[in-house]
Design a protein around this motif. Structure first.
Motif, PDB file in Angstrom:
ATOM      1  N   PHE A   1       0.853  -1.191   0.000  1.00 45.14           N
ATOM      2  CA  PHE A   1       0.000   0.000   0.000  1.00 45.14           C
ATOM      3  C   PHE A   1       0.890   1.242   0.000  1.00 45.14           C
ATOM      4  O   PHE A   1       1.827   1.360   0.798  1.00 45.14           O
ATOM      5  N   LEU A   2       0.570   2.160  -0.875  1.00 44.37           N
ATOM      6  CA  LEU A   2       1.197   3.475  -0.878  1.00 44.37           C
ATOM      7  C   LEU A   2       0.311   4.387  -0.037  1.00 44.37           C
ATOM      8  O   LEU A   2      -0.851   4.617  -0.380  1.00 44.37           O
ATOM      9  N   LEU A   3       0.849   4.879   1.058  1.00 44.39           N
ATOM     10  CA  LEU A   3       0.054   5.592   2.050  1.00 44.39           C
ATOM     11  C   LEU A   3       0.356   7.086   2.033  1.00 44.39           C
ATOM     12  O   LEU A   3       1.280   7.543   1.357  1.00 44.39           O
ATOM     13  N   PHE A   4      -0.456   7.816   2.784  1.00 41.78           N
ATOM     14  CA  PHE A   4      -0.288   9.266   2.878  1.00 41.78           C
ATOM     15  C   PHE A   4       0.576   9.605   4.091  1.00 41.78           C
ATOM     16  O   PHE A   4       0.891   8.757   4.914  1.00 41.78           O
ATOM     17  N   GLN A   5       0.933  10.869   4.201  1.00 46.43           N
ATOM     18  CA  GLN A   5       1.686  11.313   5.361  1.00 46.43           C
ATOM     19  C   GLN A   5       0.856  11.116   6.630  1.00 46.43           C
ATOM     20  O   GLN A   5      -0.361  11.027   6.587  1.00 46.43           O
ATOM     21  N   ARG A   6       1.533  11.088   7.776  1.00 50.97           N
ATOM     22  CA  ARG A   6       0.866  10.742   9.029  1.00 50.97           C
ATOM     23  C   ARG A   6      -0.150  11.782   9.482  1.00 50.97           C
ATOM     24  O   ARG A   6      -0.984  11.502  10.331  1.00 50.97           O
ATOM     25  N   SER A   7      -0.084  12.991   8.924  1.00 46.38           N
ATOM     26  CA  SER A   7      -1.064  14.012   9.288  1.00 46.38           C
ATOM     27  C   SER A   7      -2.406  13.799   8.600  1.00 46.38           C
ATOM     28  O   SER A   7      -3.362  14.516   8.868  1.00 46.38           O
ATOM     29  N   PHE A   8      -2.496  12.804   7.708  1.00 48.26           N
ATOM     30  CA  PHE A   8      -3.735  12.512   6.988  1.00 48.26           C
ATOM     31  C   PHE A   8      -4.566  11.506   7.784  1.00 48.26           C
ATOM     32  O   PHE A   8      -4.159  10.358   7.963  1.00 48.26           O
ATOM     33  N   VAL A   9      -5.745  11.935   8.232  1.00 49.17           N
ATOM     34  CA  VAL A   9      -6.627  11.039   8.989  1.00 49.17           C
ATOM     35  C   VAL A   9      -7.107   9.884   8.109  1.00 49.17           C
ATOM     36  O   VAL A   9      -7.413   8.789   8.610  1.00 49.17           O
TER      37      VAL A   9
ATOM     38  N   VAL B   1      -2.646   2.459  -4.451  1.00 47.98           N
ATOM     39  CA  VAL B   1      -3.039   3.595  -3.625  1.00 47.98           C
ATOM     40  C   VAL B   1      -4.550   3.750  -3.710  1.00 47.98           C
ATOM     41  O   VAL B   1      -5.145   3.560  -4.787  1.00 47.98           O
ATOM     42  N   LEU B   2      -5.178   4.022  -2.576  1.00 47.98           N
ATOM     43  CA  LEU B   2      -6.617   4.268  -2.525  1.00 47.98           C
ATOM     44  C   LEU B   2      -6.833   5.767  -2.426  1.00 47.98           C
ATOM     45  O   LEU B   2      -6.300   6.425  -1.527  1.00 47.98           O
ATOM     46  N   LEU B   3      -7.632   6.296  -3.351  1.00 51.62           N
ATOM     47  CA  LEU B   3      -7.843   7.736  -3.440  1.00 51.62           C
ATOM     48  C   LEU B   3      -9.319   8.043  -3.610  1.00 51.62           C
ATOM     49  O   LEU B   3     -10.081   7.227  -4.157  1.00 51.62           O
ATOM     50  N   PRO B   4      -9.766   9.228  -3.182  1.00 52.26           N
ATOM     51  CA  PRO B   4     -11.139   9.641  -3.481  1.00 52.26           C
ATOM     52  C   PRO B   4     -11.366   9.630  -4.988  1.00 52.26           C
ATOM     53  O   PRO B   4     -10.472   9.967  -5.768  1.00 52.26           O
ATOM     54  N   ARG B   5     -12.560   9.232  -5.403  1.00 51.74           N
ATOM     55  CA  ARG B   5     -12.832   9.075  -6.835  1.00 51.74           C
ATOM     56  C   ARG B   5     -12.548  10.344  -7.627  1.00 51.74           C
ATOM     57  O   ARG B   5     -11.993  10.288  -8.723  1.00 51.74           O
ATOM     58  N   VAL B   6     -12.921  11.507  -7.081  1.00 50.98           N
ATOM     59  CA  VAL B   6     -12.701  12.755  -7.796  1.00 50.98           C
ATOM     60  C   VAL B   6     -11.219  12.994  -8.038  1.00 50.98           C
ATOM     61  O   VAL B   6     -10.835  13.619  -9.039  1.00 50.98           O
ATOM     62  N   VAL B   7     -10.362  12.491  -7.157  1.00 49.85           N
ATOM     63  CA  VAL B   7      -8.916  12.615  -7.327  1.00 49.85           C
ATOM     64  C   VAL B   7      -8.392  11.515  -8.243  1.00 49.85           C
ATOM     65  O   VAL B   7      -7.591  11.768  -9.149  1.00 49.85           O
ATOM     66  N   ALA B   8      -8.858  10.285  -8.018  1.00 50.74           N
ATOM     67  CA  ALA B   8      -8.360   9.149  -8.788  1.00 50.74           C
ATOM     68  C   ALA B   8      -8.644   9.296 -10.280  1.00 50.74           C
ATOM     69  O   ALA B   8      -7.806   8.950 -11.121  1.00 50.74           O
ATOM     70  N   LYS B   9      -9.828   9.815 -10.632  1.00 45.53           N
ATOM     71  CA  LYS B   9     -10.162   9.996 -12.049  1.00 45.53           C
ATOM     72  C   LYS B   9      -9.158  10.894 -12.751  1.00 45.53           C
ATOM     73  O   LYS B   9      -8.801  10.662 -13.914  1.00 45.53           O
TER      74      LYS B   9
END
Length: 297
Positions: free
Chosen positions: A190-198, A237-245
């Motif tokens: 998994f490619l993850l976000f920085q730790r400040s991302f909930v 990586v899992l991303l919001p659809r609006v971003v992933a598109k």
């Protein structure tokens, strides 16, 4: 005791040093040191203990920090109310936006706000939900875009609620499917976000509920860099659809995440509960209510 002295002292504590505070305040380090020294003289007690390269609050320093932050918030609230008397002819909006999805969600919205209210100065901060929430709590920001909070410190206005999509390397064994369940990705880094991302916490919790701890393939706060890592075969990586598109590209396949269905990206704009909202902030919230979310499903 002056407000500029309190501001310098608080910045030194929050930023962890005189140099960092000077950079934030755009004044010299010697000016910051002088203002803190004047504050200590006015108080009659040392506020900071200097041990090697580290600073520690004294008992008096902790009191001045707590009360000083409250005084600065009250001063800002007073200025906001006075600004309202000018009917939006001047004023300031201190706004936080999430790093993830800002280009897709907020670029045109930001431009429309500036068109409608050209005399409002905007101080903008981008960051993960934790950083934005902390900045709203401290009074550095008046409004902030964050995942919907459970903290009762905040009031909030919902903005969008997006499903997550998975970006996979085109050569991945699952790339030909119409959608994917989270459990099917257990063997993929998994490619993850920085730790400040909930959103990280939500992803990790969902994986544990599916019976696995994800292998970490890397971290970043930049969605386009994460997509480039996917194209290079480094993981999912899992991303919001609006971003992933917007990040589909050669070498990358986008698949809807079918389950768990409650794993979503729900952005709200938060403010301190009971805080006075300036007309500039109210105008931003009003614009959000009429604005269609790009790519929303």
């Amino acid at each position: 005791m002056e407000f500029k002295q309190l501001r310098s002292f608080i910045e030194v504590v929050q930023r962890g040093g005189f140099t960092q505070a000077a950079q934030t305040l755009h004044i010299s380090q010697s000016a910051v040191s002088k203002q803190v020294a004047q504050l200590e003289q006015d108080v009659g007690q040392p506020l900071l203990e200097r041990q090697a390269s580290q600073l520690h609050l004294t008992a008096a320093g902790r009191i001045v920090l707590e009360r000083g932050e409250a005084l600065l918030r009250q001063r800002q609230a007073l200025l906001n109310e006075l600004d309202d008397l000018s009917q939006m002819e001047r004023g300031e909006l201190r706004l936080g936006l999430p790093m993830l999805g800002s280009d897709a969600l907020f670029a045109s919205l930001f431009a429309e706000y500036r068109r409608r209210h050209p005399n409002i100065a905007i101080q903008l901060l981008e960051g993960g939900s934790r950083n934005v929430e902390q900045a709203v709590k401290s009074g550095e920001l008046e409004l902030g875009g964050s995942l919907t909070p459970s903290d009762e410190t905040f009031d909030y206005q919902p903005f969008c609620n997006e499903p997550l999509d998975a970006l996979l390397p085109a050569g991945h064994a699952l790339a030909g499917l119409d959608g994917v369940d989270l459990g099917q990705l257990a063997d993929t880094p998994f490619l993850l976000f920085q730790r400040s991302f909930v959103l990280n916490d939500r992803l990790l919790k969902a994986c544990q509920q599916q019976g696995f701890i994800p292998k970490e393939g890397g971290r970043s706060g930049q969605a386009d860099f994460l997509a480039a890592l996917v194209a290079a075969g480094q993981g999912v990586v899992l991303l919001p659809r609006v971003v992933a598109k917007a990040l589909e590209r050669p070498g990358v396949v986008r698949l809807p995440l079918r389950s768990p269905q409650d794993l979503r990206w729900d952005i709200a704009f938060i403010w301190r509960r009971g805080a006075y909202l300036s007309r500039a902030a109210q105008a931003w919230l009003a614009l959000l209510r009429e604005w269609p979310v790009p790519g929303s499903s």
